[in-house]
Scaffold this motif. Structure first.
Motif, PDB file in Angstrom:
ATOM      1  N   ALA A 274       0.843  -1.059   0.024  1.00 23.37           N
ATOM      2  CA  ALA A 274       0.054  -0.015  -0.020  1.00 23.37           C
ATOM      3  C   ALA A 274       0.836   0.990   0.102  1.00 23.37           C
ATOM      4  O   ALA A 274       0.457   2.213  -0.715  1.00 23.37           O
ATOM      5  N   ALA A 275       1.971   1.165   0.758  1.00 20.90           N
ATOM      6  CA  ALA A 275       2.777   2.282   0.698  1.00 20.90           C
ATOM      7  C   ALA A 275       3.564   2.707  -0.468  1.00 20.90           C
ATOM      8  O   ALA A 275       3.495   3.720  -1.167  1.00 20.90           O
ATOM      9  N   TYR A 276       4.008   1.663  -1.451  1.00 21.17           N
ATOM     10  CA  TYR A 276       4.548   1.854  -2.703  1.00 21.17           C
ATOM     11  C   TYR A 276       3.611   2.193  -3.640  1.00 21.17           C
ATOM     12  O   TYR A 276       3.879   3.064  -4.417  1.00 21.17           O
ATOM     13  N   CYS A 277       2.434   1.727  -3.477  1.00 24.08           N
ATOM     14  CA  CYS A 277       1.336   2.054  -4.384  1.00 24.08           C
ATOM     15  C   CYS A 277       1.096   3.722  -4.196  1.00 24.08           C
ATOM     16  O   CYS A 277       0.961   4.454  -5.199  1.00 24.08           O
ATOM     17  N   GLU A 278       1.044   4.187  -3.083  1.00 27.86           N
ATOM     18  CA  GLU A 278       0.570   5.540  -2.928  1.00 27.86           C
ATOM     19  C   GLU A 278       1.885   6.455  -3.244  1.00 27.86           C
ATOM     20  O   GLU A 278       1.744   7.454  -3.743  1.00 27.86           O
ATOM     21  N   GLN A 279       3.103   5.842  -3.254  1.00 22.52           N
ATOM     22  CA  GLN A 279       4.296   6.581  -3.480  1.00 22.52           C
ATOM     23  C   GLN A 279       4.280   6.667  -5.019  1.00 22.52           C
ATOM     24  O   GLN A 279       4.792   7.681  -5.477  1.00 22.52           O
ATOM     25  N   VAL A 280       3.953   5.691  -5.630  1.00 17.48           N
ATOM     26  CA  VAL A 280       3.987   5.612  -7.361  1.00 17.48           C
ATOM     27  C   VAL A 280       2.729   6.861  -7.476  1.00 17.48           C
ATOM     28  O   VAL A 280       2.986   7.754  -8.410  1.00 17.48           O
ATOM     29  N   ARG A 281       1.687   6.862  -7.010  1.00 17.54           N
ATOM     30  CA  ARG A 281       0.635   7.886  -7.343  1.00 17.54           C
ATOM     31  C   ARG A 281       1.113   9.264  -7.127  1.00 17.54           C
ATOM     32  O   ARG A 281       0.711   9.962  -7.902  1.00 17.54           O
ATOM     33  N   SER A 282       2.003   9.409  -6.004  1.00 12.90           N
ATOM     34  CA  SER A 282       2.382  10.814  -5.585  1.00 12.90           C
ATOM     35  C   SER A 282       3.352  10.948  -6.613  1.00 12.90           C
ATOM     36  O   SER A 282       3.451  12.281  -7.023  1.00 12.90           O
ATOM     37  N   ASP A 283       4.388  10.328  -7.121  1.00 11.35           N
ATOM     38  CA  ASP A 283       5.466  10.373  -7.897  1.00 11.35           C
ATOM     39  C   ASP A 283       4.962  10.626  -9.416  1.00 11.35           C
ATOM     40  O   ASP A 283       5.516  11.407 -10.070  1.00 11.35           O
ATOM     41  N   TYR A 284       3.913  10.072  -9.939  1.00  7.38           N
ATOM     42  CA  TYR A 284       3.321  10.106 -11.217  1.00  7.38           C
ATOM     43  C   TYR A 284       1.888  10.505 -11.252  1.00  7.38           C
ATOM     44  O   TYR A 284       1.094   9.752 -11.533  1.00  7.38           O
ATOM     45  N   PRO A 285       1.439  11.681 -10.654  1.00  5.43           N
ATOM     46  CA  PRO A 285       0.234  11.845 -10.603  1.00  5.43           C
ATOM     47  C   PRO A 285      -0.328  11.962 -12.106  1.00  5.43           C
ATOM     48  O   PRO A 285      -0.103  12.692 -12.876  1.00  5.43           O
ATOM     49  N   GLY A 286      -1.752  11.506 -11.751  1.00  2.00           N
ATOM     50  CA  GLY A 286      -2.560  11.347 -13.150  1.00  2.00           C
ATOM     51  C   GLY A 286      -2.103  10.266 -14.214  1.00  2.00           C
ATOM     52  O   GLY A 286      -2.834   9.890 -15.085  1.00  2.00           O
ATOM     53  N   HIS A 287      -1.160   9.738 -14.023  1.00  2.00           N
ATOM     54  CA  HIS A 287      -0.470   8.525 -14.835  1.00  2.00           C
ATOM     55  C   HIS A 287      -0.699   7.112 -14.394  1.00  2.00           C
ATOM     56  O   HIS A 287      -0.396   6.248 -14.683  1.00  2.00           O
ATOM     57  N   VAL A 288      -1.206   7.018 -12.951  1.00  2.00           N
ATOM     58  CA  VAL A 288      -1.180   5.616 -12.441  1.00  2.00           C
ATOM     59  C   VAL A 288      -2.676   5.230 -12.679  1.00  2.00           C
ATOM     60  O   VAL A 288      -3.515   5.766 -12.554  1.00  2.00           O
ATOM     61  N   PHE A 289      -2.751   3.868 -13.231  1.00  2.00           N
ATOM     62  CA  PHE A 289      -4.317   3.284 -13.706  1.00  2.00           C
ATOM     63  C   PHE A 289      -5.131   3.405 -12.403  1.00  2.00           C
ATOM     64  O   PHE A 289      -4.368   2.928 -11.221  1.00  2.00           O
ATOM     65  N   LYS A 290      -6.129   3.553 -12.253  1.00  2.00           N
ATOM     66  CA  LYS A 290      -7.185   3.486 -10.827  1.00  2.00           C
ATOM     67  C   LYS A 290      -7.207   1.892 -10.654  1.00  2.00           C
ATOM     68  O   LYS A 290      -7.334   1.713  -9.351  1.00  2.00           O
TER      69      LYS A 290
END
Length: 282
Positions: free
Chosen positions: A210-226
């Motif tokens: 969960a922490a890594y998923c949130e980190q990726v969403r933070s690093d690449y806003p708008g680019h991570v599939f929902k």
């Protein structure tokens, strides 16, 4: 130019490529071509029996032959396996251009050969026949992978939630930017954009995931599939059985959950690619 090709890279690429291509055809009626550019031929052997592949390789050709001939005169129309899953499931509209382990030899010979447009030019023969063309590439940044990028409008990155995998996203982006950067010999080319990052093999009860998923969403806003894909042995079993989860007519138990996840992922893929195409046309 609307190149209609979408490169998949990084972790879980083969399963994502196969399942999304299957779901696009089965659930959304989209005509989809999957091009296997990996010498391991994992996508090819996922959906083709080895004996059938051997006969096809000898009589029709593979991506090895396409690159060996530098695309010149290669009968790509004949080499495509039409409705590759039709003998196993009621899935139509999913075609495959198979690979071969021999492709690794071509890759070595292409090292000093300026031929980034081989795949792009070959696809001109079939581009209008498909809604989507998906390239399943090796994870290394080799000449064949570069060919897929030159032929693509976007690249999609499946990744598992761990440090090395998520760190690789940035490395991939820098390599692509460098490939299409201006040099003394040519001006900058319009390269593919990041079409999205797919989080795969998610374990809901693992806090680190969960922490890594949130980190990726933070690093690449708008680019991570929902939509994400859960970690399950059923994905590996599907490859062993040579039948994608998205092709199962009467799924049960955990298969239903995974099939729904891949279906939702394919639906989001359509939306994201539609948005990218709209931006390119404007």
């Amino acid at each position: 130019m609307d190149r209609k090709s979408w490169k998949f890279a990084q972790v879980g690429k083969t399963s994502c490529s196969i399942e999304i291509a299957t779901a696009l055809a089965r659930h959304y009626g989209r005509r989809t071509l999957l091009i296997d550019l990996d010498p391991q031929a994992s996508s090819t052997f996922f959906v083709m029996e080895q004996e059938n592949w051997k006969l096809w390789k000898e009589s029709k050709g593979t991506t090895y032959d396409l690159f060996e001939q530098r695309g010149k005169g290669f009968p790509i129309q004949d080499a495509i396996v039409r409705d590759v899953l039709q003998t196993k499931a009621a899935v139509f509209g999913f075609d495959l251009l198979p690979s071969s382990p021999e492709l690794v030899d071509v890759d070595l010979r292409l090292t000093d050969f300026i031929g980034h447009a081989i795949l792009r030019d070959a696809l001109e023969q079939v581009r209008d026949q498909y809604d989507y063309i998906i390239c399943d590439c090796p994870s290394n940044f080799n000449p064949v992978t570069k060919n897929s990028l030159w032929a693509s409008d976007a690249y999609v990155v499946p990744t598992v939630p761990d440090f090395l995998s998520t760190y690789g996203i940035g490395l991939l982006q820098r390599s692509i930017n460098k490939l299409f950067a201006p040099t003394t010999s040519h001006h900058a080319m319009s390269g593919p954009v990041l079409g999205g990052i797919i989080l795969t093999r998610i374990r809901a009860n693992v806090l680190l995931h969960a922490a890594y998923c949130e980190q990726v969403r933070s690093d690449y806003p708008g680019h991570v599939f929902k939509h994400t894909i859960s970690d399950s042995i059923l994905v590996a079993n599907a490859a062993d059985n040579r039948l994608p989860i998205s092709a199962i007519s009467l799924p049960k138990g955990s298969e239903i959950k995974l099939q729904d996840q891949f279906k939702a992922l394919a639906g989001e893929f359509i939306s994201r690619i539609h948005h990218i195409r709209s931006l390119k046309r404007s």
